[in-house]
Design a protein around this motif. Structure first.
Motif, PDB file in Angstrom:
ATOM      1  N   LYS A  24       0.841  -1.195   0.000  1.00 50.57           N
ATOM      2  CA  LYS A  24       0.000   0.000   0.000  1.00 50.57           C
ATOM      3  C   LYS A  24       0.877   1.247   0.000  1.00 50.57           C
ATOM      4  N   PRO A  25       0.439   2.321  -0.633  1.00 53.09           N
ATOM      5  CA  PRO A  25       1.183   3.574  -0.548  1.00 53.09           C
ATOM      6  C   PRO A  25       1.050   4.152   0.851  1.00 53.09           C
ATOM      7  N   LEU A  26       2.085   4.859   1.282  1.00 56.06           N
ATOM      8  CA  LEU A  26       2.048   5.443   2.616  1.00 56.06           C
ATOM      9  C   LEU A  26       1.073   6.596   2.703  1.00 56.06           C
ATOM     10  N   LEU A  27       0.884   7.312   1.585  1.00 59.32           N
ATOM     11  CA  LEU A  27      -0.008   8.458   1.622  1.00 59.32           C
ATOM     12  C   LEU A  27      -1.410   8.012   1.979  1.00 59.32           C
ATOM     13  N   LYS A 168       4.174   1.194  14.034  1.00 61.62           N
ATOM     14  CA  LYS A 168       4.334   0.541  12.734  1.00 61.62           C
ATOM     15  C   LYS A 168       4.490   1.576  11.617  1.00 61.62           C
ATOM     16  N   LYS A 169       3.651   2.582  11.632  1.00 59.97           N
ATOM     17  CA  LYS A 169       3.680   3.574  10.556  1.00 59.97           C
ATOM     18  C   LYS A 169       4.932   4.453  10.641  1.00 59.97           C
ATOM     19  N   ILE A 170       5.330   4.845  11.845  1.00 54.45           N
ATOM     20  CA  ILE A 170       6.516   5.700  11.957  1.00 54.45           C
ATOM     21  C   ILE A 170       7.759   4.925  11.571  1.00 54.45           C
ATOM     22  N   TYR A 171       7.752   3.611  11.806  1.00 58.68           N
ATOM     23  CA  TYR A 171       8.868   2.765  11.373  1.00 58.68           C
ATOM     24  C   TYR A 171       8.952   2.737   9.850  1.00 58.68           C
ATOM     25  N   LYS A 172       7.802   2.617   9.162  1.00 62.37           N
ATOM     26  CA  LYS A 172       7.797   2.565   7.705  1.00 62.37           C
ATOM     27  C   LYS A 172       8.181   3.915   7.109  1.00 62.37           C
ATOM     28  N   LEU A 193       3.125  12.379   6.523  1.00 64.06           N
ATOM     29  CA  LEU A 193       3.650  12.125   7.861  1.00 64.06           C
ATOM     30  C   LEU A 193       3.186  13.199   8.841  1.00 64.06           C
ATOM     31  N   VAL A 194       3.249  14.459   8.393  1.00 63.53           N
ATOM     32  CA  VAL A 194       2.791  15.555   9.249  1.00 63.53           C
ATOM     33  C   VAL A 194       1.300  15.423   9.536  1.00 63.53           C
ATOM     34  N   ILE A 234      10.232  23.113   4.841  1.00 67.53           N
ATOM     35  CA  ILE A 234       9.951  23.924   6.033  1.00 67.53           C
ATOM     36  C   ILE A 234       8.473  24.253   6.117  1.00 67.53           C
ATOM     37  N   VAL A 235       7.885  24.619   4.982  1.00 63.67           N
ATOM     38  CA  VAL A 235       6.457  24.936   4.968  1.00 63.67           C
ATOM     39  C   VAL A 235       5.635  23.699   5.304  1.00 63.67           C
ATOM     40  N   ALA A 236       6.068  22.512   4.818  1.00 63.91           N
ATOM     41  CA  ALA A 236       5.314  21.283   5.066  1.00 63.91           C
ATOM     42  C   ALA A 236       5.295  20.916   6.544  1.00 63.91           C
ATOM     43  N   ILE A 237       6.396  21.161   7.252  1.00 65.52           N
ATOM     44  CA  ILE A 237       6.459  20.769   8.663  1.00 65.52           C
ATOM     45  C   ILE A 237       6.031  21.894   9.601  1.00 65.52           C
TER      46      ILE A 237
END
Length: 818
Positions: A24-27, A168-172, A193-194, A234-237
């Motif tokens: 599966k895609p992470l998004l 699990k997700k943060i590991y991937k 991720l954000v 920077i804008v993304a986070i």
């Protein structure tokens, strides 16, 4: 148990239904996980099992370890194994599981959990609920079987589910972003991720910090990114930074961006709320120095804008707020810490260079190369010259030799000088000033300071100079002829940094609510000696010291003095002869004036001036400064000066100006009145009527002789601390009753210095506090002390008992010490 074996399906695992999450895609993974109401059937019956996610608003703490029941169901390959894995033959094992960064591990690796369960091997993670199913279960699907985790209640089950899902997700994400291929895809993954961190029902510091650490590692390993990529990241986070401090590596990246792109809109739009949060909530820059460095670089970036200093001013004002009181107590200490570190960095080159940063001994011994400097302006000082010494008879006598009213002094001489109560006859005073000798101001000030410091050193039992002892920093700068030899030329960038942060210190001193704390923070002089020897820095800081000297609050202007005895403060630094003094003593006079106007009109303060600053005081009095004239008169009145020649020189200085002559005449009148007041005779006991005032007491004591007065009661009158000026004139006073008056701390300090023989003191129901009561520790004759209904504390009471050996009768009722 080996969790990597493959096998067929069973009632808990349907390969036709489960899709491997690795594909599966992470998004959008978090939203899919939360909304995926899956169905599991054993005989093609849908709806037997559905996913139960937490209800809206429920929040959980991230689990790192905990106790839970574990059951593992292997995929059956044969009919016998299918029977053995049926629900009637399942076995549950208690385990203490730890959720590490990469796997699920048991503290007792036996049975089902003999081997760790890697997050990468978990294909699906769901809450389990169907008819006749075990209660409160979380299902983890892996190749070849299923792991069931059974909690004690539904809340713990949901907590385990969300914690496992997060791990699990943060590991991937960590794996994907550690090996980036296409940066457009990476940027999408960062945004996902954000979003995952912002929408997680977990509440823990690591929920927002873990994504920031992953991104900071990504940026550190890919330093060759374009500026546009940097700004996009920077804008993304930015949403994560609204409620979290950036980690150290990310601070380094932000600092680099501020230095390289100070005019970028990212600095204003993204960094501003981050820096504001740092200044409002940071508790200790020592634990996170890169936060301080980032704040420093951000302010410098603001300074690089077209209206740089105005932008910096607006930023400081926004941190204070529009009201008169800043609502955030950490803003000022954090801003001061940033300023101090930035100013220190300007002089690092000199601090790290032995040639440009001499040791204290080198400063003391004048080992630097002399620089060109303007010759000091010659001035005239009225002092006896060697060729014409004063007459031997013109010496000062003790107070007992002052003529009384029965022997009136002759009329004043023709130059209208007042009669001298300090000598046997006024005719012995010089009728004209002694011959003036022309000297240099630097000779007067530096030589006087050197002589005074040498005398102080001898009195303390140590050599005045030489030896291996390390001298006090400001003492060295004051007495050494090499004060002006430290040639400091800052580079252009360091000069801009110094100007920026010196301006911030000026702005901080303009806020009334910040000034007390700022004065306290700067009282220990937290600057390197190279900065104190730099004329530009001390000139910039002079405005701050002036603001302290103009503030009427004692907690502010008292910080001009040293933080403790044996150390020097801003008062010494900006006084004539001090390394920071660039005027003719105006700031010094202003500091003395404000200090004398509060509670520092004491013998101790006057004695320190006489020992260390007598030359500057006389010079300014010679130029007509009224404060300094008053200082010299007080030195004569309190017998601070013991040297007869120095007393004559002070008298000559006072007579040289109109204001000095007038105040000296008033002093002589007071001395004659004091002689009359202290003349033996009069009552031994005296009680003033209630409602009497300070003026009434002064009028009464000026009406006759009170040399025998031993007991004075001012109870229930309206006298204040101002009446202490009259009380100290009573040499025989043994008992003093101040019950229910407005006599305060300032009056107690004055009494403690002049009435050492006082034996009984009643302070019941007076506004005195620990600050004034501590001064009583010098009155060793006290045997009875009433502090009933005062603001006495237990610590002060214990201190007084330890320091007053004759104290027998003490009343501390209705106080904290009771």
């Amino acid at each position: 148990m080996d969790f990597n074996n493959s096998g067929g399906g069973n009632e808990l695992h349907n390969n036709q239904f489960y899709q491997c999450e690795e594909s599966k895609p992470l998004l959008g993974e978090m939203s899919e996980g939360n909304n995926n109401n899956t169905k599991l059937s054993a005989g093609g019956h849908p709806g037997k099992r559905s996913l139960h996610h937490c209800s809206g608003g429920m929040r959980y703490k991230l689990l790192h370890e905990g106790d839970i029941q574990v059951c593992v169901v292997k995929h059956p390959r044969t009919f016998l194994s299918k029977i053995l894995t049926s629900k009637f033959l399942r076995r549950w094992e208690p385990h203490h599981l730890a959720l590490t960064d990469s796997s699920l591990t048991s503290a007792t690796p036996t049975g089902y959990m003999e081997a760790s369960l890697s997050y990468s091997s978990i294909e699906d993670l769901q809450l389990l609920s169907w008819d006749n199913a075990p209660k409160y279960c979380v299902q983890l699907s892996f190749p070849g079987g299923t792991v069931l985790l059974q909690a004690a209640n539904s809340y713990l089950r949901d907590q385990w589910f969300h914690s496992l899902q997060w791990k699990k997700k943060i590991y991937k994400y960590r794996k994907v972003l550690n090996n980036p291929s296409r940066w457009d895809v990476v940027l999408k993954e960062i945004r996902a991720l954000v979003d995952m961190a912002l929408t997680s029902p977990l509440q823990d510091e690591s929920i927002h910090q873990a994504p920031l650490h992953i991104i900071s590692t990504l940026l550190a390993e890919n330093a060759n990114l374009s500026t546009q990529d940097h700004e996009n990241i920077i804008v993304a986070i930015a949403p994560l930074l609204e409620n979290n401090h950036p980690p150290p590596d990310l601070c380094e990246f932000f600092c680099k961006h501020c230095r390289e792109r100070p005019r970028s809109m990212v600095v204003i739009e993204v960094f501003t709320p981050v820096v504001q949060r740092i200044l409002k909530h940071n508790m200790d820059f020592g634990k996170c120095p890169r936060l301080r460095l980032f704040t420093q670089e951000y302010i410098l970036a603001l300074n690089e804008l077209n209206a740089g200093m105005e932008v910096v001013k607006k930023f400081v004002h926004s941190m204070h707020g529009p009201t008169g009181q800043c609502p955030h107590p950490r803003v000022l200490p954090n801003l001061v810490a940033v300023c101090l570190a930035a100013i220190y960095s300007c002089y690092e080159e000199f601090i790290n260079s032995r040639d440009n940063s001499p040791s204290l001994k080198e400063i003391r011994n004048g080992c630097q190369q002399q620089n060109e400097r303007k010759p000091p302006m010659p001035l005239r000082l009225l002092r006896p010259g060697p060729p014409t010494p004063p007459p031997p008879a013109a010496t000062l006598l003790p107070l007992s030799a002052i003529p009384g009213p029965a022997q009136p002094p002759p009329s004043p001489p023709s130059h209208s000088a007042p009669s001298n109560p300090f000598s046997p006859t006024p005719a012995l005073l010089p009728l004209s000033p002694p011959p003036a000798s022309v000297v240099n101001s630097s000779e007067i000030l530096v030589e006087l300071e050197r002589n005074n410091n040498s005398a102080n050193a001898r009195r303390k039992g140590r050599p005045p100079s030489g030896g291996n002892s390390e001298p006090n920093l400001i003492d060295c700068l004051l007495v050494s002829p090499a004060v002006n030899t430290l040639s400091i030329q800052l580079p252009a960038q360091a000069d801009r940094v110094l100007g920026c942060f010196a301006l911030i210190l000026k702005m901080l001193s303009d806020y009334d609510d910040w000034r007390p704390a700022l004065a306290s923070l700067l009282q220990p002089i937290p600057f390197p000696k190279e900065a104190l020897a730099h004329a530009k820095f001390t000139k910039e800081l002079k405005y701050v010291i002036q603001r302290f000297a103009e503030d009427p609050r004692q907690e502010v202007h008292s910080c001009l003095l040293s933080v403790r005895s044996g150390k020097d403060g801003w008062f010494q630094l900006y006084s004539p002869g001090g390394v920071a003094c660039d005027d003719d003593g105006e700031l010094f006079a202003s500091m003395v004036h404000i200090l004398m106007g509060s509670c520092y009109k004491t013998k101790k303060f006057l004695l320190s001036l006489a020992e260390n600053k007598l030359g500057p005081c006389m010079l300014l009095a010679l130029r007509g400064n009224q404060t300094m004239v008053e200082i010299l008169c007080l030195m004569l009145e309190y017998n601070i000066i013991e040297n007869k020649d120095t007393q004559l020189q002070i008298i000559s200085t006072l007579e040289s100006t109109q204001v000095g002559l007038r105040m000296y005449e008033q002093l002589c009148d007071r001395q004659r009145e004091l002689k009359e007041l202290q003349r033996k005779g009069g009552p031994t006991r005296l009680t003033l009527p209630s409602k009497s005032t300070d003026a009434d007491l002064a009028r009464l004591l000026s009406s006759g002789s009170f040399g025998n007065l031993e007991n004075l009661s001012l109870a229930f009158t309206n006298v204040t601390s101002a009446c202490a000026e009259q009380l100290i004139k009573l040499p025989s006073l043994k008992q003093l009753n101040l019950w229910s008056t407005q006599f305060g701390d300032a009056g107690l300090r004055l009494l403690s210095e002049h009435l050492a023989g006082l034996q009984v003191l009643n302070l019941c129901e007076t506004p005195v506090t620990d600050a004034g009561l501590l001064a009583l520790s010098s009155m060793k004759s006290l045997c009875s002390l009433n502090m009933n209904s005062t603001k006495l504390t237990a610590d002060t009471y214990e201190d007084l008992k330890a320091k007053l050996p004759n104290l027998k009768d003490v009343d501390v009722r209705y106080t904290e010490a009771w």
